[in-house]
Design a protein around this motif. Structure first.
Motif, PDB file in Angstrom:
ATOM      1  N   LYS A   8      34.633  42.582  42.388  1.00  0.00           N
ATOM      2  CA  LYS A   8      33.998  41.674  43.348  1.00  0.00           C
ATOM      3  C   LYS A   8      33.245  42.465  44.420  1.00  0.00           C
ATOM      4  O   LYS A   8      32.103  42.131  44.770  1.00  0.00           O
ATOM      5  CB  LYS A   8      35.059  40.785  43.995  1.00  0.00           C
ATOM      6  CG  LYS A   8      34.522  39.774  45.007  1.00  0.00           C
ATOM      7  CD  LYS A   8      35.649  38.869  45.489  1.00  0.00           C
ATOM      8  CE  LYS A   8      35.132  37.810  46.458  1.00  0.00           C
ATOM      9  NZ  LYS A   8      34.736  38.399  47.757  1.00  0.00           N
ATOM     10  N   GLN A   9      33.857  43.522  44.926  1.00  0.00           N
ATOM     11  CA  GLN A   9      33.220  44.314  45.976  1.00  0.00           C
ATOM     12  C   GLN A   9      31.962  45.011  45.468  1.00  0.00           C
ATOM     13  O   GLN A   9      30.956  45.099  46.184  1.00  0.00           O
ATOM     14  CB  GLN A   9      34.219  45.337  46.527  1.00  0.00           C
ATOM     15  CG  GLN A   9      35.336  44.714  47.351  1.00  0.00           C
ATOM     16  CD  GLN A   9      36.401  45.717  47.751  1.00  0.00           C
ATOM     17  OE1 GLN A   9      36.453  46.834  47.228  1.00  0.00           O
ATOM     18  NE2 GLN A   9      37.261  45.326  48.688  1.00  0.00           N
ATOM     19  N   GLU A  10      31.997  45.500  44.232  1.00  0.00           N
ATOM     20  CA  GLU A  10      30.810  46.166  43.693  1.00  0.00           C
ATOM     21  C   GLU A  10      29.664  45.172  43.512  1.00  0.00           C
ATOM     22  O   GLU A  10      28.506  45.487  43.810  1.00  0.00           O
ATOM     23  CB  GLU A  10      31.129  46.852  42.365  1.00  0.00           C
ATOM     24  CG  GLU A  10      29.926  47.594  41.791  1.00  0.00           C
ATOM     25  CD  GLU A  10      30.280  48.568  40.689  1.00  0.00           C
ATOM     26  OE1 GLU A  10      29.348  49.104  40.068  1.00  0.00           O
ATOM     27  OE2 GLU A  10      31.484  48.796  40.445  1.00  0.00           O
ATOM     28  N   LEU A  11      29.979  43.973  43.031  1.00  0.00           N
ATOM     29  CA  LEU A  11      28.941  42.951  42.881  1.00  0.00           C
ATOM     30  C   LEU A  11      28.349  42.571  44.235  1.00  0.00           C
ATOM     31  O   LEU A  11      27.132  42.423  44.378  1.00  0.00           O
ATOM     32  CB  LEU A  11      29.524  41.715  42.194  1.00  0.00           C
ATOM     33  CG  LEU A  11      29.873  41.869  40.712  1.00  0.00           C
ATOM     34  CD1 LEU A  11      30.733  40.703  40.242  1.00  0.00           C
ATOM     35  CD2 LEU A  11      28.611  41.971  39.862  1.00  0.00           C
TER      36      LEU A  11
ATOM     37  N   ILE B 268      32.125  33.946  43.755  1.00  0.00           N
ATOM     38  CA  ILE B 268      33.184  32.961  43.975  1.00  0.00           C
ATOM     39  C   ILE B 268      34.327  33.270  43.015  1.00  0.00           C
ATOM     40  O   ILE B 268      34.119  33.364  41.802  1.00  0.00           O
ATOM     41  CB  ILE B 268      32.681  31.525  43.728  1.00  0.00           C
ATOM     42  CG1 ILE B 268      31.564  31.168  44.705  1.00  0.00           C
ATOM     43  CG2 ILE B 268      33.830  30.522  43.854  1.00  0.00           C
ATOM     44  CD1 ILE B 268      30.914  29.826  44.408  1.00  0.00           C
ATOM     45  N   GLN B 269      35.521  33.439  43.552  1.00  0.00           N
ATOM     46  CA  GLN B 269      36.706  33.617  42.714  1.00  0.00           C
ATOM     47  C   GLN B 269      37.337  32.248  42.473  1.00  0.00           C
ATOM     48  O   GLN B 269      37.627  31.520  43.423  1.00  0.00           O
ATOM     49  CB  GLN B 269      37.716  34.536  43.401  1.00  0.00           C
ATOM     50  CG  GLN B 269      37.226  35.952  43.615  1.00  0.00           C
ATOM     51  CD  GLN B 269      38.331  36.857  44.118  1.00  0.00           C
ATOM     52  OE1 GLN B 269      39.157  37.344  43.353  1.00  0.00           O
ATOM     53  NE2 GLN B 269      38.352  37.084  45.424  1.00  0.00           N
ATOM     54  N   THR B 270      37.548  31.914  41.219  1.00  0.00           N
ATOM     55  CA  THR B 270      38.122  30.610  40.911  1.00  0.00           C
ATOM     56  C   THR B 270      38.881  30.688  39.589  1.00  0.00           C
ATOM     57  O   THR B 270      39.084  31.778  39.040  1.00  0.00           O
ATOM     58  CB  THR B 270      37.017  29.529  40.858  1.00  0.00           C
ATOM     59  OG1 THR B 270      37.623  28.245  40.716  1.00  0.00           O
ATOM     60  CG2 THR B 270      36.049  29.779  39.714  1.00  0.00           C
ATOM     61  N   TYR B 271      39.296  29.533  39.079  1.00  0.00           N
ATOM     62  CA  TYR B 271      40.074  29.480  37.845  1.00  0.00           C
ATOM     63  C   TYR B 271      39.523  28.381  36.940  1.00  0.00           C
ATOM     64  O   TYR B 271      38.959  27.387  37.410  1.00  0.00           O
ATOM     65  CB  TYR B 271      41.551  29.184  38.139  1.00  0.00           C
ATOM     66  CG  TYR B 271      42.258  30.302  38.865  1.00  0.00           C
ATOM     67  CD1 TYR B 271      42.929  31.298  38.163  1.00  0.00           C
ATOM     68  CD2 TYR B 271      42.242  30.363  40.255  1.00  0.00           C
ATOM     69  CE1 TYR B 271      43.569  32.332  38.832  1.00  0.00           C
ATOM     70  CE2 TYR B 271      42.877  31.393  40.929  1.00  0.00           C
ATOM     71  CZ  TYR B 271      43.537  32.375  40.210  1.00  0.00           C
ATOM     72  OH  TYR B 271      44.161  33.398  40.870  1.00  0.00           O
TER      73      TYR B 271
ATOM     74  N   SER C  31      44.413  43.983  39.166  1.00  0.00           N
ATOM     75  CA  SER C  31      44.217  44.974  40.227  1.00  0.00           C
ATOM     76  C   SER C  31      42.753  45.378  40.368  1.00  0.00           C
ATOM     77  O   SER C  31      42.338  45.885  41.410  1.00  0.00           O
ATOM     78  CB  SER C  31      45.071  46.218  39.946  1.00  0.00           C
ATOM     79  OG  SER C  31      44.695  46.809  38.706  1.00  0.00           O
ATOM     80  N   GLN C  32      41.956  45.156  39.316  1.00  0.00           N
ATOM     81  CA  GLN C  32      40.548  45.543  39.352  1.00  0.00           C
ATOM     82  C   GLN C  32      39.630  44.418  39.817  1.00  0.00           C
ATOM     83  O   GLN C  32      38.440  44.648  40.034  1.00  0.00           O
ATOM     84  CB  GLN C  32      40.102  46.013  37.964  1.00  0.00           C
ATOM     85  CG  GLN C  32      40.771  47.302  37.495  1.00  0.00           C
ATOM     86  CD  GLN C  32      40.227  47.749  36.150  1.00  0.00           C
ATOM     87  OE1 GLN C  32      39.985  46.934  35.271  1.00  0.00           O
ATOM     88  NE2 GLN C  32      40.019  49.048  36.003  1.00  0.00           N
TER      89      GLN C  32
END
Length: 320
Positions: free
Chosen positions: A297-300, A308-311, A291-292
């Protein structure tokens, strides 16, 4: 697989270079700011296209259209070249199978052939030094190998969510900073030894995380019951990652951007570390703090960092 002689590769590379030299690429539609990466990509494409066609006896009966996309920037030390050549090798090898009337998922023998083609390309075109990058692109899982322990894969662990952040560091300044490191920090040897001493601990923690998931799978334990134990291991892992980054800071290998990103990550109880000298850092959150992720991401991004969000630890190479 039997290797072709060195003369084949030498002749092929020379012909590719002559062909590319005849093209007026600089006056084309390419982004000149990244012309070197694009030029290498084109060389890799032509090399693998000819190499696999020759070895697998592919018949050219029609025009082909190959499209490869990635969220990772080339030439940033993120393994993009290894992934790129692996995808190309798999594409052309898959084409050879279809021409033979073979329609199936890749098997272990196929993977070995793809590794053979991709590794030759990685060595010759990108001057690659680490074959494990190709295996990582093929199989996807994190590979663990301790000093006195056999190689093992984290195939029991589900994909791990991470954030990749471009720190906006000038690459030339980063190189100069590394060259001056020993002059700036007289305690370099002690800090390097401290970093190296952390690897066995990280290895043990990762093995423990694997063990939790294996136990869950083999004994049909509900996932929520395992979270408390997992959180303890992950907290130790994130703490070790942050200590490692702190030691890199002591070596003079960070700057104010990296320090800011690290501080923001730790505020959200995440681990943060540089990936290489590429100017990127990765952030590893707790698996229970999804949830965080968006808030982080928004703060960065509010500080104008590209995120980039990834796995990691994913399935690897597959046919859709």
């Amino acid at each position: 697989m039997q290797n072709v002689n060195k003369g084949f590769h030498y002749t092929l590379i020379n012909n590719i270079n002559r062909f590319l030299g005849s093209l007026n690429i600089n006056n084309g539609i390419y982004d000149l700011g990244n012309i070197k990466a694009r030029h290498l990509s084109l060389r890799a494409f032509l090399y693998l296209f000819v190499f696999v066609t020759y070895k697998e006896n592919i018949e050219m009966t029609a025009t082909i259209n190959v499209k490869i996309s990635s969220d990772l920037e080339m030439g940033k030390g993120l393994g993009s070249s290894a992934t790129f050549v692996t995808c190309l090798a798999a594409c052309f090898f898959r084409w050879s199978l279809l021409q033979k009337g073979i329609v199936r998922k890749f098997n272990d023998d196929d993977f070995e052939k793809i590794v053979y083609y991709a590794w030759n390309c990685e060595k010759i075109i990108y001057n690659g030094q680490c074959k494990s990058n190709i295996y990582g692109s093929i199989h996807g899982e994190i590979m663990l190998e301790g000093k006195d322990s056999p190689l093992c894969k984290m195939d029991s662990v589900p994909p791990m969510h991470i954030l990749l952040i471009d720190t906006n560091i000038n690459q030339e300044k980063k190189t100069v900073q590394m060259e001056e490191m020993h002059h700036l920090c007289p305690c370099t040897d002690f800090i390097v030894i401290s970093i190296e001493s952390m690897f066995p601990q990280l290895f043990t923690i990762l093995l423990a995380i694997c063990g939790v998931y294996v136990n869950q799978r083999e004994n049909n334990i509900e996932r929520n019951i395992q979270f408390a134990e997992l959180d303890d291991y992950y907290e130790n892992l994130l703490s070790s990652i942050n200590r490692n980054q702190s030691l890199l800071k002591a070596l003079g290998l960070t700057n104010q951007n990296i320090n800011l990103i690290s501080a923001i990550a730790q505020k959200y109880l995440c681990g943060c570390k540089m990936t290489s000298t590429s100017g990127y850092v990765f952030i590893l959150p707790l698996p229970t703090s999804t949830s965080q992720h968006m808030e982080l991401k928004q703060e960065l991004e509010s500080y104008h960092f590209s995120v980039i969000q990834t796995y990691i630890n994913c399935k690897g190479l597959a046919i859709d």
